[in-house]
Design an enzyme around this catalytic site. Structure first.
Site, short mmCIF file in Angstrom:
data_model
loop_
_atom_site.label_atom_id
_atom_site.label_comp_id
_atom_site.label_asym_id
_atom_site.label_seq_id
_atom_site.Cartn_x
_atom_site.Cartn_y
_atom_site.Cartn_z
N ASP A 1 -0.92 2.45 -5.39
CA ASP A 1 -0.99 1.02 -5.67
C ASP A 1 -2.30 0.65 -6.34
O ASP A 1 -3.31 1.31 -6.16
CB ASP A 1 -0.83 0.23 -4.37
CG ASP A 1 -1.92 0.58 -3.36
OD1 ASP A 1 -1.94 1.73 -2.89
OD2 ASP A 1 -2.75 -0.31 -3.04
N ASN B 1 -6.65 6.88 3.75
CA ASN B 1 -8.06 7.23 3.55
C ASN B 1 -8.32 8.73 3.62
O ASN B 1 -9.42 9.17 3.27
CB ASN B 1 -8.93 6.51 4.59
CG ASN B 1 -8.87 5.02 4.45
OD1 ASN B 1 -8.28 4.48 3.51
ND2 ASN B 1 -9.46 4.32 5.39
N HIS C 1 0.83 -1.21 0.00
CA HIS C 1 0.00 0.00 0.00
C HIS C 1 0.86 1.27 0.00
O HIS C 1 0.38 2.34 -0.30
CB HIS C 1 -0.91 -0.02 1.23
CG HIS C 1 -2.29 0.50 1.01
ND1 HIS C 1 -2.92 0.52 -0.21
CD2 HIS C 1 -3.19 1.01 1.89
CE1 HIS C 1 -4.13 1.03 -0.07
NE2 HIS C 1 -4.32 1.34 1.19
N ASN D 1 -9.21 4.05 -1.60
CA ASN D 1 -9.64 5.06 -0.64
C ASN D 1 -8.81 6.35 -0.68
O ASN D 1 -9.32 7.43 -0.43
CB ASN D 1 -9.68 4.49 0.77
CG ASN D 1 -10.80 3.49 0.94
OD1 ASN D 1 -11.85 3.60 0.30
ND2 ASN D 1 -10.59 2.49 1.76
#
Length: 185
Positions: free
Chosen positions: A91, A66, A19, A112
């Site tokens: 990613d 997020n 991530h 997100n």
């Protein structure tokens, strides 16, 4: 003026995870350009670079994935950076490890960090560099997978993707994004 943002999560527990490929690429680009990410403001760390008379900002939001838009948009507002001068690196589960996909606009595709960026920017019209991390195949949950580290077998493709991503960013400093897309997609 251009802004290149790498998405990721702050904290040592997230370093080198799938991530955090955006952070990894921003660090590699900063190393290549000799930029120190030594300024802390706008809920992130950033550094500036001058390329042929144009200021370039490299940013790693420290808001957690997020909430990435909470860092990106205030910095854009402060420096008066236009949407077309923004490039976000992140990613992508739907691409094989190391595969790059560049786009000028689009939906969040379930990511997100991009959802937050679109929400705060009020637009889907900004440049993106998606880096493939593939999907889990062993029954692992998606959150566990994206927060996991790349396997030893994935490192050769990952290393190529980092180099290509840095080259794509450098090319964008001189060429229109459409040309960068044609060269690196």
């Amino acid at each position: 003026m251009k802004l290149i943002v790498g998405l990721g999560n702050p904290g040592s527990q997230y370093e080198k995870t799938r991530h955090n490929i955006g952070f990894i690429i921003i660090d590699a680009l900063a190393d290549r350009l000799g930029v120190s990410l030594n300024q802390s403001k706008f809920k992130g760390v950033y550094g500036t670079y001058h390329h042929k008379g144009e200021k370039v900002v490299l940013l790693k939001p420290l808001t957690y994935m997020n909430l990435s838009g909470e860092s990106i948009v205030p910095l854009m507002d402060y420096f008066e950076i236009d949407d077309e001068d923004l490039l976000v690196i992140y990613d992508d589960l739907d691409l094989p490890v190391g595969k790059l996909r560049l786009r000028q606009k689009g939906s969040a595709g379930g990511h997100n960090g991009i959802k937050s960026t679109i929400a705060h920017l009020g637009s889907q019209q900004f440049n993106r560099l998606r880096v493939g991390i593939d999907r889990p195949t062993n029954g692992m949950s998606v959150p566990d997978y994206v927060l996991g580290k790349f396997s030893k077998e994935e490192h050769p493709e990952l290393d190529k993707a980092i180099i290509s991503s840095v080259e794509a960013c450098e090319t964008w400093l001189d060429k229109p994004f459409l040309e960068v897309m044609n060269k690196f997609n």
